[in-house]
Design a protein around this motif. Structure first.
Motif, PDB file in Angstrom:
ATOM      1  N   PRO A  80      19.933  43.033  54.519  1.00 18.32           N
ATOM      2  CA  PRO A  80      20.253  41.877  53.665  1.00 18.32           C
ATOM      3  C   PRO A  80      20.635  42.265  52.244  1.00 18.32           C
ATOM      4  CG  PRO A  80      18.291  41.438  54.967  1.00 18.32           C
ATOM      5  CD  PRO A  80      18.626  42.890  55.179  1.00 18.32           C
ATOM      6  N   VAL A  81      20.123  43.379  51.765  1.00 13.90           N
ATOM      7  CA  VAL A  81      20.370  43.785  50.386  1.00 13.90           C
ATOM      8  C   VAL A  81      21.853  44.015  50.114  1.00 13.90           C
ATOM      9  CG1 VAL A  81      20.009  46.248  50.830  1.00 13.90           C
ATOM     10  CG2 VAL A  81      19.569  45.342  48.548  1.00 13.90           C
ATOM     11  N   PHE A  82      22.635  44.359  51.152  1.00 14.99           N
ATOM     12  CA  PHE A  82      24.056  44.629  50.981  1.00 14.99           C
ATOM     13  C   PHE A  82      24.940  43.561  51.627  1.00 14.99           C
ATOM     14  CE2 PHE A  82      22.312  49.154  51.353  1.00 14.99           C
ATOM     15  CZ  PHE A  82      22.083  49.256  49.979  1.00 14.99           C
ATOM     16  N   ASN A  83      24.349  42.441  52.058  1.00 19.79           N
ATOM     17  CA  ASN A  83      25.101  41.431  52.787  1.00 19.79           C
ATOM     18  C   ASN A  83      24.861  40.045  52.210  1.00 19.79           C
ATOM     19  OD1 ASN A  83      26.361  42.651  55.440  1.00 19.79           O
ATOM     20  ND2 ASN A  83      24.364  43.636  55.195  1.00 19.79           N
ATOM     21  N   ASN A  84      25.925  39.251  52.163  1.00 20.16           N
ATOM     22  CA  ASN A  84      25.784  37.850  51.800  1.00 20.16           C
ATOM     23  C   ASN A  84      25.162  37.105  52.967  1.00 20.16           C
ATOM     24  OD1 ASN A  84      26.606  34.941  51.599  1.00 20.16           O
ATOM     25  ND2 ASN A  84      27.545  35.682  49.706  1.00 20.16           N
ATOM     26  N   PRO A  85      24.106  36.321  52.747  1.00 16.48           N
ATOM     27  CA  PRO A  85      23.433  35.651  53.861  1.00 16.48           C
ATOM     28  C   PRO A  85      24.333  34.667  54.611  1.00 16.48           C
ATOM     29  CG  PRO A  85      22.656  34.806  51.756  1.00 16.48           C
ATOM     30  CD  PRO A  85      23.456  36.029  51.453  1.00 16.48           C
ATOM     31  N   LEU A  86      25.301  34.073  53.927  1.00 13.85           N
ATOM     32  CA  LEU A  86      26.221  33.160  54.603  1.00 13.85           C
ATOM     33  C   LEU A  86      27.056  33.894  55.649  1.00 13.85           C
ATOM     34  CD1 LEU A  86      27.443  31.145  51.488  1.00 13.85           C
ATOM     35  CD2 LEU A  86      25.855  30.357  53.250  1.00 13.85           C
ATOM     36  N   LYS A  87      27.542  35.053  55.294  1.00 16.37           N
ATOM     37  CA  LYS A  87      28.345  35.841  56.228  1.00 16.37           C
ATOM     38  C   LYS A  87      27.478  36.399  57.349  1.00 16.37           C
ATOM     39  CE  LYS A  87      31.999  39.330  56.281  1.00 16.37           C
ATOM     40  NZ  LYS A  87      31.552  40.144  57.410  1.00 16.37           N
ATOM     41  N   LEU A  88      26.298  36.899  56.985  1.00 15.42           N
ATOM     42  CA  LEU A  88      25.422  37.505  57.981  1.00 15.42           C
ATOM     43  C   LEU A  88      24.954  36.471  58.997  1.00 15.42           C
ATOM     44  CD1 LEU A  88      23.981  39.994  58.988  1.00 15.42           C
ATOM     45  CD2 LEU A  88      22.166  39.595  57.315  1.00 15.42           C
ATOM     46  N   ALA A  89      24.591  35.288  58.565  1.00 12.66           N
ATOM     47  CA  ALA A  89      24.147  34.258  59.499  1.00 12.66           C
ATOM     48  C   ALA A  89      25.262  33.883  60.466  1.00 12.66           C
ATOM     49  CB  ALA A  89      23.669  33.029  58.733  1.00 12.66           C
ATOM     50  N   GLY A  90      26.489  33.773  59.967  1.00 10.78           N
ATOM     51  CA  GLY A  90      27.604  33.449  60.842  1.00 10.78           C
ATOM     52  C   GLY A  90      27.862  34.535  61.866  1.00 10.78           C
ATOM     53  N   GLU A  91      27.767  35.792  61.453  1.00 15.86           N
ATOM     54  CA  GLU A  91      27.977  36.898  62.383  1.00 15.86           C
ATOM     55  C   GLU A  91      26.880  36.955  63.443  1.00 15.86           C
ATOM     56  OE1 GLU A  91      30.380  40.021  59.477  1.00 15.86           O
ATOM     57  OE2 GLU A  91      28.203  40.178  59.654  1.00 15.86           O
ATOM     58  N   ILE A  92      25.652  36.666  63.037  1.00 15.16           N
ATOM     59  CA  ILE A  92      24.542  36.630  64.001  1.00 15.16           C
ATOM     60  C   ILE A  92      24.784  35.535  65.032  1.00 15.16           C
ATOM     61  CG2 ILE A  92      22.095  36.045  64.239  1.00 15.16           C
ATOM     62  CD1 ILE A  92      21.684  37.511  61.520  1.00 15.16           C
ATOM     63  N   ARG A 129      15.241  41.218  47.229  1.00 15.67           N
ATOM     64  CA  ARG A 129      16.487  40.924  47.935  1.00 15.67           C
ATOM     65  C   ARG A 129      16.251  40.825  49.443  1.00 15.67           C
ATOM     66  NH1 ARG A 129      21.504  41.477  45.491  1.00 15.67           N
ATOM     67  NH2 ARG A 129      21.476  42.095  43.298  1.00 15.67           N
ATOM     68  N   PHE A 130      15.415  41.691  49.957  1.00 15.07           N
ATOM     69  CA  PHE A 130      15.112  41.658  51.385  1.00 15.07           C
ATOM     70  C   PHE A 130      14.434  40.339  51.760  1.00 15.07           C
ATOM     71  CE2 PHE A 130      11.880  42.335  54.694  1.00 15.07           C
ATOM     72  CZ  PHE A 130      12.699  42.679  55.761  1.00 15.07           C
ATOM     73  N   GLU A 131      13.392  39.977  51.036  1.00 18.61           N
ATOM     74  CA  GLU A 131      12.636  38.777  51.385  1.00 18.61           C
ATOM     75  C   GLU A 131      13.467  37.516  51.207  1.00 18.61           C
ATOM     76  OE1 GLU A 131       9.059  39.074  49.085  1.00 18.61           O
ATOM     77  OE2 GLU A 131       8.114  40.457  50.518  1.00 18.61           O
ATOM     78  N   GLU A 132      14.247  37.468  50.143  1.00 15.52           N
ATOM     79  CA  GLU A 132      15.110  36.303  49.954  1.00 15.52           C
ATOM     80  C   GLU A 132      16.183  36.241  51.038  1.00 15.52           C
ATOM     81  OE1 GLU A 132      18.686  35.385  46.959  1.00 15.52           O
ATOM     82  OE2 GLU A 132      16.725  35.119  45.978  1.00 15.52           O
ATOM     83  N   GLY A 133      16.791  37.392  51.346  1.00 18.05           N
ATOM     84  CA  GLY A 133      17.876  37.421  52.317  1.00 18.05           C
ATOM     85  C   GLY A 133      17.441  37.003  53.707  1.00 18.05           C
ATOM     86  N   ILE A 134      16.322  37.540  54.179  1.00  9.91           N
ATOM     87  CA  ILE A 134      15.879  37.212  55.538  1.00  9.91           C
ATOM     88  C   ILE A 134      15.477  35.743  55.621  1.00  9.91           C
ATOM     89  CG2 ILE A 134      13.471  37.921  55.235  1.00  9.91           C
ATOM     90  CD1 ILE A 134      13.531  39.071  58.042  1.00  9.91           C
ATOM     91  N   GLU A 135      14.887  35.188  54.556  1.00 13.43           N
ATOM     92  CA  GLU A 135      14.505  33.774  54.579  1.00 13.43           C
ATOM     93  C   GLU A 135      15.744  32.879  54.555  1.00 13.43           C
ATOM     94  OE1 GLU A 135      12.350  30.180  54.509  1.00 13.43           O
ATOM     95  OE2 GLU A 135      11.995  32.200  55.303  1.00 13.43           O
ATOM     96  N   GLN A 136      16.749  33.250  53.782  1.00 12.36           N
ATOM     97  CA  GLN A 136      17.965  32.441  53.748  1.00 12.36           C
ATOM     98  C   GLN A 136      18.693  32.485  55.089  1.00 12.36           C
ATOM     99  OE1 GLN A 136      20.011  33.970  50.262  1.00 12.36           O
ATOM    100  NE2 GLN A 136      19.124  32.379  48.959  1.00 12.36           N
ATOM    101  N   VAL A 137      18.749  33.649  55.719  1.00 12.33           N
ATOM    102  CA  VAL A 137      19.372  33.740  57.038  1.00 12.33           C
ATOM    103  C   VAL A 137      18.583  32.904  58.044  1.00 12.33           C
ATOM    104  CG1 VAL A 137      19.877  35.309  58.962  1.00 12.33           C
ATOM    105  CG2 VAL A 137      20.482  35.962  56.633  1.00 12.33           C
ATOM    106  N   ARG A 138      17.257  32.974  57.979  1.00 10.97           N
ATOM    107  CA  ARG A 138      16.438  32.173  58.900  1.00 10.97           C
ATOM    108  C   ARG A 138      16.763  30.688  58.765  1.00 10.97           C
ATOM    109  NH1 ARG A 138      12.638  28.701  58.935  1.00 10.97           N
ATOM    110  NH2 ARG A 138      12.391  28.758  56.659  1.00 10.97           N
ATOM    111  N   ARG A 139      16.822  30.213  57.548  1.00 11.44           N
ATOM    112  CA  ARG A 139      17.102  28.797  57.339  1.00 11.44           C
ATOM    113  C   ARG A 139      18.497  28.422  57.833  1.00 11.44           C
ATOM    114  NH1 ARG A 139      16.173  26.222  51.785  1.00 11.44           N
ATOM    115  NH2 ARG A 139      16.575  24.423  53.155  1.00 11.44           N
ATOM    116  N   LEU A 140      19.475  29.276  57.576  1.00 10.61           N
ATOM    117  CA  LEU A 140      20.842  28.986  58.000  1.00 10.61           C
ATOM    118  C   LEU A 140      20.961  28.930  59.521  1.00 10.61           C
ATOM    119  CD1 LEU A 140      22.687  31.208  55.399  1.00 10.61           C
ATOM    120  CD2 LEU A 140      23.020  28.739  55.652  1.00 10.61           C
TER     121      LEU A 140
END
Length: 359
Positions: A80-92, A129-140
Motif C-alpha cells: 500500500p505504501v507505493f500504491n493509490n488505494p483507489l487503483k489497488l482496490a479496482g485491481e483487486i 501508510r500501511f495501516e491507512e492503505g489497507i483500511e481504505q482498500v478494505r472499505r472500498l
C-alpha cells in the motif's frame, strides 16, 4: 497443511530473462490441478534483481488464474505504501472476477530502502501508510459510495469497480518478517498472517505472538498462517542437495545485496529498528542453516514428509505452506521434476492426514 507454489524472481536479466522466467513459472502453474497444489503466490518489489521482476503481482496472477481452475491466487504481498488505494482496490476486484473468486490478498509494509527512495516516500511513515492503505482498500471493497479523508490519500463518494466476486471481499493476509511488533499488529488487525520462518529470530515464538494478539483482540474464528519455504524433492537425497544448494545460496546473496544499506551503520529509520541485526543474520545464513531452521525442505519424499511433520510440531500448526519451487536460476527441468515428485508423493500424504483428522 496444504501446499502451494510461491514465485519469487531473484535473478538478473543476464541469468534468466523475464520472458523466460515467466514462461517457465506459468508452465509450473499448469501442473497445479494435476497434483493438488493449493495456491499460487508472487511478490511485489522494484528496481533490484531480488524480486524486481514483479512490480505488480496482480498481472502475473491474472495469467496464472487461467492455467489452474482450483488453486487460489495470493498476492504475497501488495505494498500500500507505493500504491493509490483507489487503483489497488479496482485491481483487486478485477483479479477476483478473472479468477472466479479465488483471490486472497496479502499486504506488506515494504522494507527495502531503495524502493522508498525511488518513490520519494519517507520510511518513517511506513506503518501509518500501511495501516491507512489497507483500511481504505478494505472499505472500498466492502462498501459503496465511500468517503475517506486520510493523511496520505483522500476521496469522496467513490464506488470501486468491479465489485468483489467474493462477499464481502477476498480474505486479507498481512506479511510479517522478523519483529514481534509486525506479528502483534497482524493479530490485532484480525487478518491472516504470511511469514518466512528462515528470517525471524524465533519463528515459532513470533507466530505465538500473532495468535495471542488475535485472541486478545477478540476476533472471531481461527487465525490462519501461511509460511514461505524452499522445497526441492528428488528420488536421491544427495542429488536433491546438489541441485538445490546453489540456487538457495544465491537467493540469500541477492537479498543481502538488496538490504545491504541496513548493514552500513546508523539507523536508517526509527520504523525499522533491529533491521541491522536482521541483515547480519541473513549474511550468516547458509544452505544448512535454512534446513535446520525449517525454511528449506530438501531430500527424498520420505525425508520431506518427516521434515514437515517436525515443522508442523515446532510451529504449533501451519495452514498453508508456500513452496518456492524455482529459486534463482534453477533449470526448468529440475524444477519441474521436483514439483511433480512432491505432488505425487508428499501432497497426498498430508491430504490423507487431513481426511483422517476430519473423520
Amino acid at each position: 497443511m496444504r501446499f502451494g507454489m510461491q514465485f519469487f524472481p531473484d535473478v538478473r536479466p543476464a541469468q534468466k530473462p523475464a520472458d523466460r522466467y515467466f514462461a517457465e513459472s506459468l508452465d509450473l502453474v499448469g501442473l497445479i490441478d494435476r497434483y493438488g497444489y493449493s495456491h499460487v503466490r508472487i511478490v511485489e518489489h522494484y528496481f533490484h534483481h531480488w524480486g524486481g521482476y514483479t512490480p505488480n503481482p496482480i498481472v502475473f496472477l491474472s495469467a496464472a488464474s487461467q492455467r489452474t481452475k482450483t488453486a487460489r491466487m495470493v498476492t504475497g504481498a501488495v505494498l500500500p505504501v507505493f500504491n493509490n488505494p483507489l487503483k489497488l482496490a479496482g485491481e483487486i476486484g478485477m483479479l477476483d472476477a478473472i479468477s472466479g473468486g479465488r483471490l486472497d490478498v496479502g499486504f506488506a509494509r515494504a522494507f527495502l530502502p531503495h524502493e522508498f527512495r525511488a518513490f520519494g516516500v519517507n520510511m518513517d511513515e511506513s506503518v501509518l501508510r500501511f495501516e491507512e492503505g489497507i483500511e481504505q482498500v478494505r472499505r472500498l471493497l466492502e462498501e459503496t459510495n465511500v468517503t475517506c479523508h486520510g493523511r496520505f490519500h483522500s476521496f469522496e463518494n467513490v464506488t470501486s469497480l468491479p465489485r468483489p466476486t467474493q462477499k464481502p471481499r477476498p480474505n486479507f493476509y498481512v506479511a510479517a518478517v522478523a519483529t514481534p511488533e509486525s506479528f502483534a499488529r497482524a493479530g490485532r488487525m484480525g487478518h491472516w498472517v504470511m511469514a518466512i520462518p528462515g528470517v525471524g529470530a524465533n519463528p515459532s515464538e513470533l507466530v505465538g505472538i500473532y495468535r495471542e494478539n488475535w485472541r486478545s483482540a477478540g476476533h472471531k474464528g481461527n487465525p490462519r498462517i501461511m509460511l514461505a519455504v524452499f522445497i526441492y524433492c528428488h528420488e536421491d537425497r544427495a542429488e536433491a542437495i546438489r541441485i538445490a544448494r546453489g540456487p538457495i545460496e544465491r537467493h540469500f546473496e541477492s537479498i543481502c545485496d538488496a538490504v545491504a544499506e541496513f548493514g552500513k551503520g546508523g539507523p536508517i529509520s526509527a520504523a525499522y529498528k533491529g533491521y541491522d541485526k536482521l541483515y547480519e543474520k541473513m549474511r550468516k545464513e547458509t544452505f544448512e542453516s535454512q534446513i535446520a531452521n525449517h525454511a528449506a525442505f530438501i531430500g527424498t519424499p520420505a525425508d520431506i514428509v518427516e521434515q514437515f511433520h517436525e515443522f508442523d510440531r515446532v510451529m504449533g500448526g501451519c495452514d498453508e505452506v508456500s513452496c518456492q519451487v524455482n529459486p534463482n536460476d534453477m533449470a526448468y527441468a529440475d524444477a519441474e521434476r521436483s514439483v511433480r515428485l512432491f505432488g505425487e508423493k508428499v501432497i497426498p500424504h498430508f491430504a490423507d492426514e487431513r481426511m483422517v483428522s476430519a473423520a
